[in-house]
Design an enzyme around this catalytic site. Structure first.
Site, mmCIF file in Angstrom:
data_model
loop_
_atom_site.group_PDB
_atom_site.id
_atom_site.type_symbol
_atom_site.label_atom_id
_atom_site.label_comp_id
_atom_site.label_asym_id
_atom_site.label_seq_id
_atom_site.Cartn_x
_atom_site.Cartn_y
_atom_site.Cartn_z
ATOM 1 C CB ILE A 144 98.104 -16.761 24.619
ATOM 2 C CG1 ILE A 144 97.504 -15.983 25.776
ATOM 3 C CG2 ILE A 144 97.031 -17.104 23.904
ATOM 4 C CD1 ILE A 144 96.339 -17.074 26.503
ATOM 5 C CB THR A 145 100.237 -18.547 21.066
ATOM 6 O OG1 THR A 145 101.262 -18.343 19.823
ATOM 7 C CG2 THR A 145 99.303 -17.455 21.005
ATOM 8 C CD GLN A 146 108.343 -19.786 22.040
ATOM 9 O OE1 GLN A 146 108.101 -20.390 23.262
ATOM 10 N NE2 GLN A 146 109.466 -20.047 21.308
ATOM 11 N N GLY A 147 104.607 -17.358 19.075
ATOM 12 C CA GLY A 147 104.736 -17.515 17.517
ATOM 13 C C GLY A 147 106.062 -17.473 17.112
ATOM 14 C CB ALA A 148 107.761 -17.122 13.889
ATOM 15 C CD GLU A 149 109.919 -12.248 14.021
ATOM 16 O OE1 GLU A 149 110.808 -13.094 13.674
ATOM 17 O OE2 GLU A 149 110.152 -10.964 14.234
ATOM 18 C CE LYS A 169 103.304 -9.618 17.829
ATOM 19 N NZ LYS A 169 102.515 -9.222 16.582
ATOM 20 C CG ASP A 190 102.103 -13.353 9.012
ATOM 21 O OD1 ASP A 190 102.533 -13.517 9.812
ATOM 22 O OD2 ASP A 190 102.140 -14.433 7.951
#
Lengths: 349, 198, 275
Positions: free
Chosen positions: C37-42, C60, C169
């Site tokens: 779905i998404t690649q966040g920073a962490e 996650k 955050d």
């Protein structure tokens, strides 16, 4: 067009002369010289002494810069100086010098934000068009991304700058401040291998260094009191090199993390590191690993431009000057607190 | 005759399949517990008191945890079956978890789970015939409806500490489907954390 | 572009959906393949299923970071997975709108939570702003929907603070808009074309959250959200006060936090900046 830039917000006095030959052509560095005031080991530089240094070197450096650049006062279009942020007395000394030149040479003044100077020079030298910028120095730690005519601060150090943390630890260890305390920490860290458990303080997009400094100072004191302190896992004796190593690994990981957060939020894959701490090889290496992992790249400049210098002031000043920006004499003050996002960046869309 | 259900859980290797049977009116609880305590290998099953189970998902979550830990070589109890019982627990006290979730002489509703692994394969038909002699009780389908009638909500709430005042401002009598689902959500969280709270 | 059942954010980097970025459990078979779905920073977020094909979940996964020292990396990953799970469980218990925790494995770096339908506020807000720009709507006019959204955000954040959790955050990428449950419209209209800011606020991504009741921490939380609006939706910045007003009503002591917020803002500007 040609501009002279005068920088002295901290302990480096820099004079640079830059030429912008014409649209589409890259800027040319005609001269870029600097003299650094270093306090003795175990001490930090004080504003009064620093200002004295800047005053005594100003004329010398300006003359030398003009000779190296092979320009005369006629060729100069404007005089750019660091308006802020920085230390009060040193900033003032340079501002006085700038005003003097302005009156003497009958040229207009341009007050420049020190951080914007770093950013614009970094962009020019590296060619990175719209990177996320990590600006790290003794006095500043900011993650910046450009949006709608401002350099917006995405994340920053909530208490002290990372460079300040490193410099103060250098003082704790009483290592030399020459050429720069951070440089000497870096060299010492290269010999370290044990990673001690230090507080890792990233809070959202921001980070904090006073906790880790307090902790590492205590560890340094412990080490001094007990030179036979061994790492429980490897049983190796712990050294100051290990302390430096642990500190670097931790604070740089924190910086890379907040930079990555900004990149993820903004959707960018390019990073530009500017400021004195940006000359650290380990930080560049770590940032590079992160950027590559995201399919991007890291841009950094060498110590000519990373560390405070006059050419970046000349460049950023000239860029603003060309849009019509002027700093009248009456307004050619300087200020210790000057946020990066206060500058109206009208030379970019 | 056991009404055995074979489940292939998502994200577990094909080689590991789960066989589940549910019983009411269990007659030989004490005997079964005895077999477990003696380590009788014919009775290597997870024998769970169904009154502390709220739903299929609740039970399956424990199975998943146990099999995952088996695959990662970090079982805390004797075998994957005892681990299933332990995995129902909100804390790390293994013996307590057997007392709370495992079969007791007083157990009347039984949830039986058998994990078939490459080193210990069990076919449904074999298992089914074994169970028909081993378990004295009425086999029922493994469904949320059946389980729902067996659950002792008071005990469940006590074990998982679900009586939190002011929690969402809702009345907690746990009987609406929505409230049960929410309870299940909180239980899954408690199981996932298992003792690592704060 | 109506509310699609599509990932909340586009896949950011194609080069990273390699096997190295899949936690081991996702390499085992499932009825539907996991979806990045998404690649966040962490962390990477996958949509998958938990236990049964009928139970969607968000997985996650915190892969190890190549730039971090391995010891630091493992330590941080474990700590963050557990901390996030704890906070989510506590929030859920107290009725704060967050995803439920299904399962986790801190040594392997993954956390499995309830799948939330909907999209992040960031996307919806940008879309809303874009549509208005296209329609030539004047800034500052017809903003009831946005005012309402800001109010809902303020209330949700307040509720979270009220139970002693600080998000750490708060950005518009960490606030989701979940479609209202059927039959529950709460007086909101649902005319076609409008309604893009509708939905229940669900707070997500508690990777940097902590358990705190300190006004300072709560104020910093709000400050981070303010700055996030300022950095990515400058055109919505003017309505932050709506959010803060709703926040002020959301729990006892919220007004003290708002006072603290003024300090935090000033401090942000007066931080000593040298060289």
């Amino acid at each position: 067009m040609i501009a002279i830039g005068l920088e002295g917000s901290a302990n480096k006095l820099g004079v640079g002369i830059i030429s912008h030959p014409g649209p589409g052509k890259p800027a040319q560095v005609l001269s870029n010289i600097r003299d650094t005031f270093n306090a003795p080991p175990g001490e930090g530089f004080l504003p009064k002494d620093t200002a004295k240094h800047h005053r005594s070197w100003f004329v010398r450096l300006v003359k030398q810069a003009m000779i190296e650049a092979k320009v005369s006062t006629r060729d100069i279009d404007c005089i750019c100086y660091t308006k802020g942020p920085g230390m009060g007395a040193p900033l003032q000394s340079v501002a006085v010098g700038a005003r003097m030149l302005s009156l003497l040479w009958e040229k207009e003044l341009v007050g420049v934000n020190h951080c914007v100077g770093h950013i614009e020079m970094g962009r020019e030298i590296t060619g990175a068009h719209n990177p996320v910028v990590l600006y790290v120095s003794g006095g500043n730690t900011q993650v910046i991304a450009y949006a709608e005519q401002r350099y917006r601060i995405f994340g920053e150090a909530l208490d002290i700058a990372v460079g300040n943390c490193l410099d103060r630890f250098a003082r704790t260890l009483e290592i030399s401040n020459d050429p720069a305390p951070g440089y000497n920490i870096e060299q010492l860290a290269k010999k370290g291998k044990v990673l001690l458990d230090l507080p890792y303080a990233v809070k959202g997009m921001d980070c904090s260094f006073s906790g880790i400094l307090a902790c590492i100072d205590i560890l340094a004191a412990d080490l001094k009191a007990n030179p036979n302190w061994r790492d429980p896992i490897t049983n190796e004796v712990i050294t100051t090199a290990d302390l430096c190593f642990s500190l670097q690994e931790t604070v740089y990981a924190m910086l890379v993390e907040i930079t990555e957060r900004a990149m993820a939020h903004v959707g960018s894959s390019q990073v530009l590191i500017v400021g004195g701490v940006g000359s650290n090889e380990r930080l560049q290496q770590m940032m590079g690993l992160m950027a590559r992992d995201r399919g991007g790249s890291v841009f950094a400049t060498d110590e000519r431009f990373c560390i405070d210098n006059g050419i970046m002031i000349a460049h950023a000043g000239l860029v603003a000057y060309k849009t019509g920006f002027r700093t009248p004499l009456e307004e050619s003050t300087c200020t210790q607190r000057f946020r990066t996002d206060e500058v109206f960046v009208n030379w970019r869309d | 005759m056991a009404l055995l259900q074979t489940v292939q859980l998502e994200h577990l290797p094909q080689s590991h399949s789960i066989h589940i049977a549910l019983y009411r009116n269990l007659q030989n609880a004490a005997f079964l517990q005895q077999q477990l305590l003696e380590g009788n290998t014919d009775y290597e099953y997870a024998l769970i008191d169904a009154s502390v189970i709220v739903s299929k998902i609740h039970a399956l979550a424990a199975v998943y945890r146990a099999v995952n830990d088996l695959l990662a070589n970090r079982l805390r109890s004797r075998n994957v079956h005892s681990e299933i019982v332990f995995s129902l627990s909100p804390n790390n006290n293994i013996s307590e978890s057997f007392r709370r979730f495992g079969i007791q002489p007083t157990t009347t509703s039984l949830l039986l789970i058998k994990v078939s692994t490459p080193t210990s394969e069990t076919s449904p038909s074999d298992l089914s015939s074994r169970l028909s002699t081993q378990i004295q009780g009425d086999a029922v389908p493994f469904t949320d409806e059946e389980i729902g009638t067996m659950t002792d909500l008071g005990r469940v709430r006590k074990i998982y500490k679900l009586n939190v005042p002011g929690g969402g401002g809702k009345k907690k009598d746990g009987n609406t489907a929505e409230e049960r689902r929410e309870m299940e959500m909180l239980i899954l969280g408690a199981m996932a954390l298992r003792g690592a709270t704060n | 572009m109506e509310t699609p059942t599509v990932p909340p954010e586009p896949i950011v980097s194609q080069t990273s959906s390699t096997p190295a970025n899949l936690p081991q459990i996702l390499t085992y078979p499932s009825k539907t393949p996991p979806q990045l779905i998404t690649q966040g920073a962490e962390a990477l977020l996958y949509k998958s299923t938990y236990l049964l094909p009928t139970l969607p979940c968000a997985l996650k996964y915190r892969p190890s970071k190549p730039y971090r020292h391995p010891i630091l990396d493992v330590r941080l990953t474990k700590h963050r997975i557990l901390a996030e799970a704890r906070v989510l469980v506590k929030c859920r218990k107290e009725g704060v709108p967050v995803p439920a925790v299904y399962a986790l494995d801190e040594s392997k770096g993954w956390l499995c939570i309830e799948w939330i339908e909907g999209e992040v506020v960031r996307i919806r807000l940008n879309e809303w702003l874009r549509r208005r720009k296209e329609a030539g709507t004047e800034e500052g006019s017809e903003e009831e929907e946005l005012v309402d959204l800001m109010g809902r955000i303020g209330s949700a954040v307040g509720k979270m603070h009220g139970v002693g959790i600080v998000h750490g955050d708060l950005t518009t990428s960490n606030l989701m808009l979940r479609p209202w449950a059927k039959g529950v419209m709460n007086g909101h209209s649902s005319e076609d074309g409008k309604g893009i800011l509708e939905g229940e606020i669900v707070l997500i991504d508690f990777g940097l959250a902590s358990q705190s009741t300190a006004d300072e921490d709560r104020a910093v939380d709000l400050y981070v959200l303010e700055r996030a609006f300022g950095s990515t939706h400058p055109r919505a910045e003017s309505l932050l006060k709506e959010m803060l007003t709703a926040y002020g009503k959301s729990f006892k002591g919220a007004n003290v936090v708002l006072k603290k917020l003024e300090d935090v803002r000033m401090r942000g500007r007066k931080r000593s900046m040298l060289g």
